[in-house]
Design a protein around this motif. Structure first.
Motif, mmCIF file in Angstrom:
data_model
loop_
_atom_site.group_PDB
_atom_site.id
_atom_site.type_symbol
_atom_site.label_atom_id
_atom_site.label_comp_id
_atom_site.label_asym_id
_atom_site.label_seq_id
_atom_site.Cartn_x
_atom_site.Cartn_y
_atom_site.Cartn_z
ATOM 1 N N ILE A 1 1.332 -1.132 0.057
ATOM 2 C CA ILE A 1 0.026 0.092 0.101
ATOM 3 C C ILE A 1 0.580 1.175 0.093
ATOM 4 O O ILE A 1 1.809 1.487 0.568
ATOM 5 C CB ILE A 1 -0.649 -0.035 0.912
ATOM 6 N N THR A 2 0.706 2.003 -1.064
ATOM 7 C CA THR A 2 1.445 3.354 -0.755
ATOM 8 C C THR A 2 0.816 4.440 -0.286
ATOM 9 O O THR A 2 -0.484 4.685 0.217
ATOM 10 C CB THR A 2 1.936 3.794 -2.150
ATOM 11 N N LEU A 3 1.004 5.449 0.449
ATOM 12 C CA LEU A 3 0.728 6.654 0.790
ATOM 13 C C LEU A 3 1.666 7.739 0.171
ATOM 14 O O LEU A 3 3.112 8.105 1.105
ATOM 15 C CB LEU A 3 0.637 6.881 2.605
ATOM 16 N N LEU A 4 1.023 8.319 -0.221
ATOM 17 C CA LEU A 4 1.479 9.823 -1.205
ATOM 18 C C LEU A 4 2.530 9.177 -1.783
ATOM 19 O O LEU A 4 3.713 10.039 -1.273
ATOM 20 C CB LEU A 4 2.261 10.760 0.392
ATOM 21 N N GLY A 5 2.422 8.642 -2.118
ATOM 22 C CA GLY A 5 3.753 8.328 -3.591
ATOM 23 C C GLY A 5 4.969 7.071 -2.726
ATOM 24 O O GLY A 5 5.735 7.165 -3.448
ATOM 25 N N GLU A 6 4.966 6.367 -1.582
ATOM 26 C CA GLU A 6 5.576 6.406 -0.738
ATOM 27 C C GLU A 6 5.327 4.906 -0.595
ATOM 28 O O GLU A 6 3.803 4.798 0.064
ATOM 29 C CB GLU A 6 6.366 6.795 0.594
ATOM 30 N N ALA A 7 5.462 3.283 -0.670
ATOM 31 C CA ALA A 7 5.452 2.513 -0.112
ATOM 32 C C ALA A 7 5.794 2.552 1.667
ATOM 33 O O ALA A 7 6.390 2.719 2.143
ATOM 34 C CB ALA A 7 6.316 1.296 -1.098
ATOM 35 N N THR A 8 4.114 1.709 1.675
ATOM 36 C CA THR A 8 4.041 1.077 3.123
ATOM 37 C C THR A 8 4.686 -0.114 3.767
ATOM 38 O O THR A 8 4.570 -0.489 2.845
ATOM 39 C CB THR A 8 2.394 1.692 3.323
ATOM 40 N N ALA A 9 4.600 -0.511 4.813
ATOM 41 C CA ALA A 9 4.792 -1.903 4.914
ATOM 42 C C ALA A 9 4.018 -3.160 5.381
ATOM 43 O O ALA A 9 3.968 -4.209 5.235
ATOM 44 C CB ALA A 9 5.130 -2.267 6.476
ATOM 45 N N GLU A 10 2.386 -2.313 4.663
ATOM 46 C CA GLU A 10 1.261 -2.846 4.832
ATOM 47 C C GLU A 10 1.025 -3.806 4.136
ATOM 48 O O GLU A 10 1.374 -2.914 2.405
ATOM 49 C CB GLU A 10 0.076 -1.769 5.084
ATOM 50 N N ILE A 11 1.663 -4.630 3.284
ATOM 51 C CA ILE A 11 1.019 -5.592 2.048
ATOM 52 C C ILE A 11 0.108 -5.301 1.610
ATOM 53 O O ILE A 11 -1.371 -5.565 2.415
ATOM 54 C CB ILE A 11 1.127 -7.493 2.834
ATOM 55 N N ALA A 12 -0.667 -5.298 -0.252
ATOM 56 C CA ALA A 12 -1.575 -4.944 -0.213
ATOM 57 C C ALA A 12 -2.361 -6.878 -0.841
ATOM 58 O O ALA A 12 -2.004 -6.865 -1.410
ATOM 59 C CB ALA A 12 -2.019 -4.231 -0.864
ATOM 60 N N THR A 13 -3.729 -6.465 -0.489
ATOM 61 C CA THR A 13 -4.153 -7.743 -1.783
ATOM 62 C C THR A 13 -5.168 -6.933 -2.645
ATOM 63 O O THR A 13 -6.024 -6.295 -2.953
ATOM 64 C CB THR A 13 -5.091 -8.262 -0.526
ATOM 65 N N PRO A 14 -4.841 -6.898 -3.646
ATOM 66 C CA PRO A 14 -5.698 -6.840 -5.063
ATOM 67 C C PRO A 14 -7.472 -7.488 -5.001
ATOM 68 O O PRO A 14 -7.653 -8.308 -4.589
ATOM 69 C CB PRO A 14 -5.569 -6.878 -6.041
ATOM 70 N N LYS A 15 -8.155 -6.457 -5.629
ATOM 71 C CA LYS A 15 -9.878 -7.224 -5.371
ATOM 72 C C LYS A 15 -10.366 -6.636 -6.717
ATOM 73 O O LYS A 15 -10.204 -5.996 -7.313
ATOM 74 C CB LYS A 15 -10.173 -6.634 -4.406
ATOM 75 N N VAL A 16 -10.976 -7.358 -7.240
ATOM 76 C CA VAL A 16 -11.969 -7.088 -8.486
ATOM 77 C C VAL A 16 -12.486 -5.563 -7.844
ATOM 78 O O VAL A 16 -12.906 -5.430 -7.152
ATOM 79 C CB VAL A 16 -13.095 -8.669 -8.395
ATOM 80 N N GLY A 17 -12.201 -5.087 -9.630
ATOM 81 C CA GLY A 17 -13.221 -3.810 -9.333
ATOM 82 C C GLY A 17 -11.925 -2.938 -9.508
ATOM 83 O O GLY A 17 -12.158 -1.396 -9.585
ATOM 84 N N ASP A 18 -10.228 -2.838 -8.728
ATOM 85 C CA ASP A 18 -9.526 -1.973 -9.140
ATOM 86 C C ASP A 18 -9.373 -2.119 -10.041
ATOM 87 O O ASP A 18 -9.692 -2.909 -10.992
ATOM 88 C CB ASP A 18 -7.729 -2.457 -8.100
ATOM 89 N N ILE A 19 -7.970 -0.448 -10.068
ATOM 90 C CA ILE A 19 -7.429 -0.008 -11.225
ATOM 91 C C ILE A 19 -5.742 -0.593 -10.878
ATOM 92 O O ILE A 19 -5.719 0.162 -10.658
ATOM 93 C CB ILE A 19 -8.136 1.248 -11.937
#
Length: 129
Positions: free
Chosen positions: A87-105
């Motif tokens: 997951i990114t905040l203000l263009g910087e990666a955080t330590a939190e892993i993202a889980t993609p979902k249906v409907g995401d772009i």
């Protein structure tokens, strides 16, 4: 080291290897927009936007997989390491892993299907314009 970590390490090595997949690996950026909590003062539910990024390999579907309905000729298949999608905040990666979902772009295309391998090391995302 468990199977998942071993697969992720091997895939990361292949992603970095100039004789492997390095020339095919591209940056991946995803956006998810969902309605937030209803605000009675404004009468609206503001949109909550989550962005994430990583790297992956974009590919196409085999001719035998294309049925013209669930999978179309213009659909793309994206393979992403789960351990590298943050997951990114203000263009910087955080330590939190993202889980993609249906409907995401993702990469300007809509995610129609999201799956993972049995070890939980990679995401496979079906994308459509």
């Amino acid at each position: 080291m468990g199977m998942r970590e071993e697969i992720q390490a091997d895939m990361a090595e292949a992603f970095d290897d100039p004789d492997g997949l390095a020339d095919a690996v591209k940056p991946v950026a995803g956006v998810r927009k969902v309605p937030g909590e209803y605000d009675p003062e404004t009468g609206t539910a503001p949109e909550v936007v989550t962005t994430y990024g990583g790297r992956g390999v974009f590919g196409s579907y085999l001719a035998k997989e294309i049925d013209g309905s669930l999978i179309q000729t213009t659909d793309e298949k994206l393979l992403v390491l789960q351990s590298e999608l943050f997951i990114t905040l203000l263009g910087e990666a955080t330590a939190e892993i993202a889980t993609p979902k249906v409907g995401d772009i993702v990469g300007g295309k809509r995610a129609l299907n999201v799956g993972q391998d049995p070890a939980g090391a990679t995401w496979t995302i079906q994308l459509r314009v």
